[in-house]
Design an enzyme around this catalytic site. Structure first.
Site, PDB file in Angstrom:
ATOM      1  N   CYS A 106       0.828  -1.203   0.000  1.00  7.58           N
ATOM      2  CA  CYS A 106       0.000   0.000   0.000  1.00  7.58           C
ATOM      3  C   CYS A 106       0.867   1.259   0.000  1.00  7.58           C
ATOM      4  CB  CYS A 106      -0.928   0.000   1.212  1.00  7.58           C
ATOM      5  SG  CYS A 106      -1.818   1.535   1.417  1.00  7.58           S
ATOM      6  N   CYS A 127       0.442   3.345   3.232  1.00  9.16           N
ATOM      7  CA  CYS A 127       1.101   2.712   4.386  1.00  9.16           C
ATOM      8  C   CYS A 127       2.607   2.953   4.321  1.00  9.16           C
ATOM      9  CB  CYS A 127       0.803   1.212   4.432  1.00  9.16           C
ATOM     10  SG  CYS A 127      -0.828   0.801   5.096  1.00  9.16           S
ATOM     11  N   ASP A 179      -0.780  16.547  -1.110  1.00  6.01           N
ATOM     12  CA  ASP A 179      -1.067  15.771  -2.326  1.00  6.01           C
ATOM     13  C   ASP A 179      -0.061  16.194  -3.401  1.00  6.01           C
ATOM     14  OD1 ASP A 179      -3.967  14.317  -3.525  1.00  6.01           O
ATOM     15  OD2 ASP A 179      -2.369  14.931  -4.897  1.00  6.01           O
ATOM     16  N   HIS A 190      -6.387   3.069   0.267  1.00  4.21           N
ATOM     17  CA  HIS A 190      -6.177   3.292   1.698  1.00  4.21           C
ATOM     18  C   HIS A 190      -6.983   4.565   1.963  1.00  4.21           C
ATOM     19  CE1 HIS A 190      -3.276   3.506   5.357  1.00  4.21           C
ATOM     20  NE2 HIS A 190      -4.148   4.499   5.487  1.00  4.21           N
ATOM     21  N   HIS A 239      -8.630   7.910   2.419  1.00  2.89           N
ATOM     22  CA  HIS A 239      -8.017   9.228   2.551  1.00  2.89           C
ATOM     23  C   HIS A 239      -9.071  10.313   2.373  1.00  2.89           C
ATOM     24  CE1 HIS A 239      -7.573   7.662  -1.541  1.00  2.89           C
ATOM     25  NE2 HIS A 239      -7.737   8.901  -1.975  1.00  2.89           N
ATOM     26  N   HIS A 293      -9.446  14.151   1.249  1.00  2.00           N
ATOM     27  CA  HIS A 293      -8.829  15.301   0.586  1.00  2.00           C
ATOM     28  C   HIS A 293      -9.304  16.565   1.308  1.00  2.00           C
ATOM     29  CE1 HIS A 293      -7.822  13.089  -3.297  1.00  2.00           C
ATOM     30  NE2 HIS A 293      -8.784  12.309  -2.823  1.00  2.00           N
TER      31      HIS A 293
HETATM   32  P1  AMP Z   1      -8.187   9.330  -4.975  1.00  2.00           P
HETATM   33  O1  AMP Z   1      -8.355   9.534  -6.451  1.00  2.00           O
HETATM   34  O2  AMP Z   1      -9.323   9.890  -4.166  1.00  2.00           O
HETATM   35  O3  AMP Z   1      -7.899   7.896  -4.632  1.00  2.00           O
HETATM   36  O4  AMP Z   1      -6.936  10.217  -4.551  1.00  2.00           O
HETATM   37  C1  AMP Z   1      -5.632   9.766  -4.537  1.00  2.00           C
HETATM   38  C2  AMP Z   1      -4.760  10.984  -4.391  1.00  2.00           C
HETATM   39  O5  AMP Z   1      -3.461  10.578  -4.007  1.00  2.00           O
HETATM   40  C3  AMP Z   1      -4.613  11.825  -5.659  1.00  2.00           C
HETATM   41  O6  AMP Z   1      -5.066  13.162  -5.414  1.00  2.00           O
HETATM   42  C4  AMP Z   1      -3.125  11.775  -5.948  1.00  2.00           C
HETATM   43  O7  AMP Z   1      -2.633  12.983  -6.474  1.00  2.00           O
HETATM   44  C5  AMP Z   1      -2.548  11.467  -4.585  1.00  2.00           C
HETATM   45  N1  AMP Z   1      -1.251  10.801  -4.577  1.00  2.00           N
HETATM   46  C6  AMP Z   1      -0.875   9.721  -5.301  1.00  2.00           C
HETATM   47  N2  AMP Z   1       0.380   9.351  -4.981  1.00  2.00           N
HETATM   48  C7  AMP Z   1       0.800  10.240  -4.037  1.00  2.00           C
HETATM   49  C8  AMP Z   1       2.024  10.402  -3.309  1.00  2.00           C
HETATM   50  N3  AMP Z   1       3.060   9.560  -3.467  1.00  2.00           N
HETATM   51  N4  AMP Z   1       2.111  11.423  -2.426  1.00  2.00           N
HETATM   52  C9  AMP Z   1       1.068  12.270  -2.247  1.00  2.00           C
HETATM   53  N5  AMP Z   1      -0.111  12.152  -2.892  1.00  2.00           N
HETATM   54  C10 AMP Z   1      -0.236  11.163  -3.775  1.00  2.00           C
HETATM   55 ZN    ZN Z   2      -2.475   1.276   3.571  1.00  2.00          ZN
END
Ligand code: AMP
Ligand code: ZN
Length: 114
Positions: free
Chosen positions: A4, A7, A30, A98, A100, A102
Site C-alpha cells: 500500500c 502505508c 497531495d 487506503h 483518505h 482530501h
Molecule cells: P483518490 O483519487 O481519491 O484515490 O486520490 C488519490 C490521491 O493521491 C490523488 O489526489 C493523488 O494525487 C494522490 N497521490 C498519489 N500518490 C501520491 C504520493 N506519493 N504522495 C502524495 N499524494 C499522492
Molecule cells: Zn495502507
C-alpha cells in the site's frame, strides 16, 4: 498491506511532505494538487475503502475530522472555507485503496463536482 502506497508513506519508506500527525492520523501534501491547499488526511490504520468502516472506527473518523479542523486553521483556509472529499470505489474515481480525506481549499469551488 505491504504494497500500500499510503502505508509506505506513513512508515517513511516513501517520502512525503508531512503536514500533521497524531497517534492515529497522518496528513501530507497531495503531489497533484487541485487547489492552492490540497492535503490528504489518512488513518494510520490500513482500511481500503469507506465500506470497511464499522463501530470500532467511530473514534478514528472523529480524529480525522478534528485533524482537518486543525490543519485548515494552520493553513489559513478556515475563514474562507474548504472542502473535504473522500472518493469511495470506481464511480467516485478512488485510485489509492487506503482511505483518505482530501482537504481542499484556497480558491472558490463549484458544485456539483465533476
Ligand atoms: P483518490 O483519487 O481519491 O484515490 O486520490 C488519490 C490521491 O493521491 C490523488 O489526489 C493523488 O494525487 C494522490 N497521490 C498519489 N500518490 C501520491 C504520493 N506519493 N504522495 C502524495 N499524494 C499522492
Ligand atoms: Zn495502507
Amino acid at each position: 498491506m505491504n504494497d500500500c502506497l499510503f502505508c509506505k508513506i506513513i512508515a517513511g519508506e516513501i517520502p512525503s511532505q508531512k503536514v500533521y500527525e497524531t497517534k492515529d492520523v497522518f496528513a501530507f501534501e497531495d503531489t497533484n494538487p487541485v487547489a492552492p491547499t490540497h492535503i490528504l488526511i489518512i488513518p494510520k490504520q490500513h482500511l481500503e475503502t469507506m465500506l470497511e468502516l464499522s463501530e470500532e472506527h467511530r473514534e478514528l473518523i472523529g480524529s480525522i475530522h478534528i485533524a482537518a479542523n486543525h490543519i485548515a486553521r494552520i493553513r489559513g483556509i478556515a475563514e474562507n472555507g474548504y472542502r473535504i472529499v473522500t472518493n469511495c470505489g470506481r464511480d467516485a474515481n478512488q485510485t489509492v485503496f487506503h482511505i483518505h480525506f482530501h482537504l481542499i481549499g484556497g480558491r472558490p469551488m463549484e458544485w456539483p463536482p465533476g
